[in-house]
Design a protein around this motif. Structure first.
Motif, PDB file in Angstrom:
ATOM      1  N   HIS A   1      10.240 -57.929  84.605  1.00  0.00           N
ATOM      2  CA  HIS A   1       9.031 -59.051  84.466  1.00  0.00           C
ATOM      3  C   HIS A   1       9.104 -59.771  83.158  1.00  0.00           C
ATOM      4  O   HIS A   1      10.113 -59.342  82.446  1.00  0.00           O
ATOM      5  CB  HIS A   1       7.812 -57.980  84.388  1.00  0.00           C
ATOM      6  N   ILE A   2       8.161 -60.304  82.966  1.00  0.00           N
ATOM      7  CA  ILE A   2       8.070 -61.166  81.695  1.00  0.00           C
ATOM      8  C   ILE A   2       6.548 -60.804  81.280  1.00  0.00           C
ATOM      9  O   ILE A   2       5.640 -60.562  81.785  1.00  0.00           O
ATOM     10  CB  ILE A   2       8.101 -62.683  81.684  1.00  0.00           C
ATOM     11  N   GLY A   3       6.685 -60.410  80.066  1.00  0.00           N
ATOM     12  CA  GLY A   3       5.360 -60.003  79.210  1.00  0.00           C
ATOM     13  C   GLY A   3       4.938 -60.804  78.262  1.00  0.00           C
ATOM     14  O   GLY A   3       5.737 -61.493  77.562  1.00  0.00           O
ATOM     15  N   ILE A   4       3.623 -61.482  78.387  1.00  0.00           N
ATOM     16  CA  ILE A   4       3.243 -62.349  77.518  1.00  0.00           C
ATOM     17  C   ILE A   4       2.024 -61.917  76.738  1.00  0.00           C
ATOM     18  O   ILE A   4       0.899 -61.540  77.308  1.00  0.00           O
ATOM     19  CB  ILE A   4       2.698 -63.712  78.542  1.00  0.00           C
ATOM     20  N   PRO A   5       2.069 -62.028  75.576  1.00  0.00           N
ATOM     21  CA  PRO A   5       1.099 -61.627  74.537  1.00  0.00           C
ATOM     22  C   PRO A   5      -0.186 -62.668  74.702  1.00  0.00           C
ATOM     23  O   PRO A   5       0.023 -63.835  74.836  1.00  0.00           O
ATOM     24  CB  PRO A   5       1.429 -61.595  73.207  1.00  0.00           C
TER      25      PRO A   5
ATOM     26  N   PRO B   1      -0.677 -44.947  71.921  1.00  0.00           N
ATOM     27  CA  PRO B   1       0.340 -44.845  70.518  1.00  0.00           C
ATOM     28  C   PRO B   1       0.430 -46.353  69.986  1.00  0.00           C
ATOM     29  O   PRO B   1       0.768 -46.605  68.962  1.00  0.00           O
ATOM     30  CB  PRO B   1       1.614 -43.988  70.988  1.00  0.00           C
ATOM     31  N   GLY B   2       0.645 -47.238  71.083  1.00  0.00           N
ATOM     32  CA  GLY B   2       0.868 -48.635  70.598  1.00  0.00           C
ATOM     33  C   GLY B   2      -0.299 -49.340  70.523  1.00  0.00           C
ATOM     34  O   GLY B   2      -0.066 -50.411  70.084  1.00  0.00           O
ATOM     35  N   LYS B   3      -1.419 -48.789  71.092  1.00  0.00           N
ATOM     36  CA  LYS B   3      -2.640 -49.736  71.066  1.00  0.00           C
ATOM     37  C   LYS B   3      -2.563 -51.046  71.561  1.00  0.00           C
ATOM     38  O   LYS B   3      -2.841 -51.954  71.240  1.00  0.00           O
ATOM     39  CB  LYS B   3      -3.108 -49.918  69.549  1.00  0.00           C
ATOM     40  N   ILE B   4      -2.044 -50.729  72.912  1.00  0.00           N
ATOM     41  CA  ILE B   4      -1.816 -51.881  73.788  1.00  0.00           C
ATOM     42  C   ILE B   4      -2.503 -51.999  75.202  1.00  0.00           C
ATOM     43  O   ILE B   4      -2.260 -50.934  75.792  1.00  0.00           O
ATOM     44  CB  ILE B   4      -0.246 -52.005  74.090  1.00  0.00           C
ATOM     45  N   HIS B   5      -3.160 -52.913  75.279  1.00  0.00           N
ATOM     46  CA  HIS B   5      -3.835 -53.188  76.709  1.00  0.00           C
ATOM     47  C   HIS B   5      -2.655 -53.917  77.677  1.00  0.00           C
ATOM     48  O   HIS B   5      -2.016 -54.855  77.060  1.00  0.00           O
ATOM     49  CB  HIS B   5      -4.973 -53.880  76.724  1.00  0.00           C
ATOM     50  N   TYR B   6      -2.723 -53.670  78.745  1.00  0.00           N
ATOM     51  CA  TYR B   6      -1.502 -54.401  79.851  1.00  0.00           C
ATOM     52  C   TYR B   6      -2.085 -54.525  80.996  1.00  0.00           C
ATOM     53  O   TYR B   6      -2.909 -53.541  81.514  1.00  0.00           O
ATOM     54  CB  TYR B   6      -0.473 -53.711  79.883  1.00  0.00           C
ATOM     55  N   THR B   7      -1.700 -55.446  81.785  1.00  0.00           N
ATOM     56  CA  THR B   7      -1.712 -55.561  83.063  1.00  0.00           C
ATOM     57  C   THR B   7      -0.499 -55.325  83.994  1.00  0.00           C
ATOM     58  O   THR B   7       0.366 -55.231  83.382  1.00  0.00           O
ATOM     59  CB  THR B   7      -2.140 -57.085  83.585  1.00  0.00           C
ATOM     60  N   ASP B   8      -0.774 -54.615  85.161  1.00  0.00           N
ATOM     61  CA  ASP B   8       0.368 -54.411  86.052  1.00  0.00           C
ATOM     62  C   ASP B   8       1.351 -55.478  86.564  1.00  0.00           C
ATOM     63  O   ASP B   8       0.766 -56.178  87.417  1.00  0.00           O
ATOM     64  CB  ASP B   8      -0.012 -53.517  87.219  1.00  0.00           C
ATOM     65  N   PHE B   9       2.478 -55.631  86.054  1.00  0.00           N
ATOM     66  CA  PHE B   9       3.236 -56.740  86.472  1.00  0.00           C
ATOM     67  C   PHE B   9       3.568 -56.696  88.130  1.00  0.00           C
ATOM     68  O   PHE B   9       3.967 -57.602  88.725  1.00  0.00           O
ATOM     69  CB  PHE B   9       4.602 -56.948  85.811  1.00  0.00           C
ATOM     70  N   ASN B  10       3.525 -55.501  88.347  1.00  0.00           N
ATOM     71  CA  ASN B  10       4.038 -55.260  90.074  1.00  0.00           C
ATOM     72  C   ASN B  10       2.755 -55.771  90.714  1.00  0.00           C
ATOM     73  O   ASN B  10       3.204 -56.178  92.047  1.00  0.00           O
ATOM     74  CB  ASN B  10       3.952 -53.957  90.298  1.00  0.00           C
ATOM     75  N   ASN B  11       1.574 -56.090  90.192  1.00  0.00           N
ATOM     76  CA  ASN B  11       0.448 -56.950  91.112  1.00  0.00           C
ATOM     77  C   ASN B  11       0.578 -58.371  90.761  1.00  0.00           C
ATOM     78  O   ASN B  11      -0.570 -59.003  91.339  1.00  0.00           O
ATOM     79  CB  ASN B  11      -0.629 -56.318  90.723  1.00  0.00           C
ATOM     80  N   ASP B  12       1.269 -58.632  90.113  1.00  0.00           N
ATOM     81  CA  ASP B  12       1.320 -60.419  90.069  1.00  0.00           C
ATOM     82  C   ASP B  12       2.811 -61.068  90.801  1.00  0.00           C
ATOM     83  O   ASP B  12       3.830 -60.484  90.615  1.00  0.00           O
ATOM     84  CB  ASP B  12       1.547 -60.660  88.589  1.00  0.00           C
ATOM     85  N   GLU B  13       2.287 -62.093  91.613  1.00  0.00           N
ATOM     86  CA  GLU B  13       3.463 -62.623  92.441  1.00  0.00           C
ATOM     87  C   GLU B  13       4.639 -63.157  91.565  1.00  0.00           C
ATOM     88  O   GLU B  13       5.601 -63.532  91.962  1.00  0.00           O
ATOM     89  CB  GLU B  13       2.945 -63.672  93.125  1.00  0.00           C
TER      90      GLU B  13
ATOM     91  N   ALA C   1       5.512 -61.663  88.791  1.00  0.00           N
ATOM     92  CA  ALA C   1       6.136 -60.564  87.931  1.00  0.00           C
ATOM     93  C   ALA C   1       5.541 -60.444  86.301  1.00  0.00           C
ATOM     94  O   ALA C   1       6.403 -60.271  85.419  1.00  0.00           O
ATOM     95  CB  ALA C   1       7.474 -60.299  87.878  1.00  0.00           C
ATOM     96  N   ILE C   2       4.297 -61.076  86.160  1.00  0.00           N
ATOM     97  CA  ILE C   2       3.826 -61.329  84.815  1.00  0.00           C
ATOM     98  C   ILE C   2       2.945 -60.137  84.546  1.00  0.00           C
ATOM     99  O   ILE C   2       2.074 -59.820  85.056  1.00  0.00           O
ATOM    100  CB  ILE C   2       2.885 -62.799  84.444  1.00  0.00           C
TER     101      ILE C   2
END
Length: 106
Positions: free
Chosen positions: A7-11, A24-36, A38-39
């Motif tokens: 995937h690619i991760g975009i801040p 621990p990292g204080k990171i919110h994220y979306t699931d790249f598996n649910n993005d057509e 892979a974002i």
């Protein structure tokens, strides 16, 4: 070593429908598996301990069979950690950008 694109991760600073939070990292994220495409969108809390490079520059992620082998001789940005059961990740610096390696137990 086999590197398989994951995937690619975009801040972002925008609010999204977050799929998870890594405390621990204080990171919110979306699931790249649910993005057509892979974002994975990532938003870091103001007091996140993660390096500036990760908080500001998109990263590309690869699945690897052995994370220790993948990290040999690399410029490590974030040491190996486990954001979930059966998953280990680490980040390196490559040509001025973060790259994520992911090892998933089968």
């Amino acid at each position: 070593m086999n590197y398989q694109f994951s995937h690619i991760g975009i801040p972002t600073q925008e609010e999204k429908d977050w799929d998870g939070y890594y405390e621990p990292g204080k990171i919110h994220y979306t699931d790249f598996n649910n993005d057509e495409y892979a974002i994975e969108w990532v938003k870091f809390d103001a007091d996140s301990p993660m390096p500036e490079m990760m908080r500001t520059i998109p990263h590309v992620a690869y699945l690897v069979d052995n994370i220790e082998e993948a990290l040999l001789g690399r410029d490590i940005l974030v040491e190996t950690f486990s954001p979930g059961d059966g998953v280990r990740v680490a980040f390196i610096k490559h040509n001025g950008s973060p790259v994520e390696f992911m090892e998933i137990s089968k």
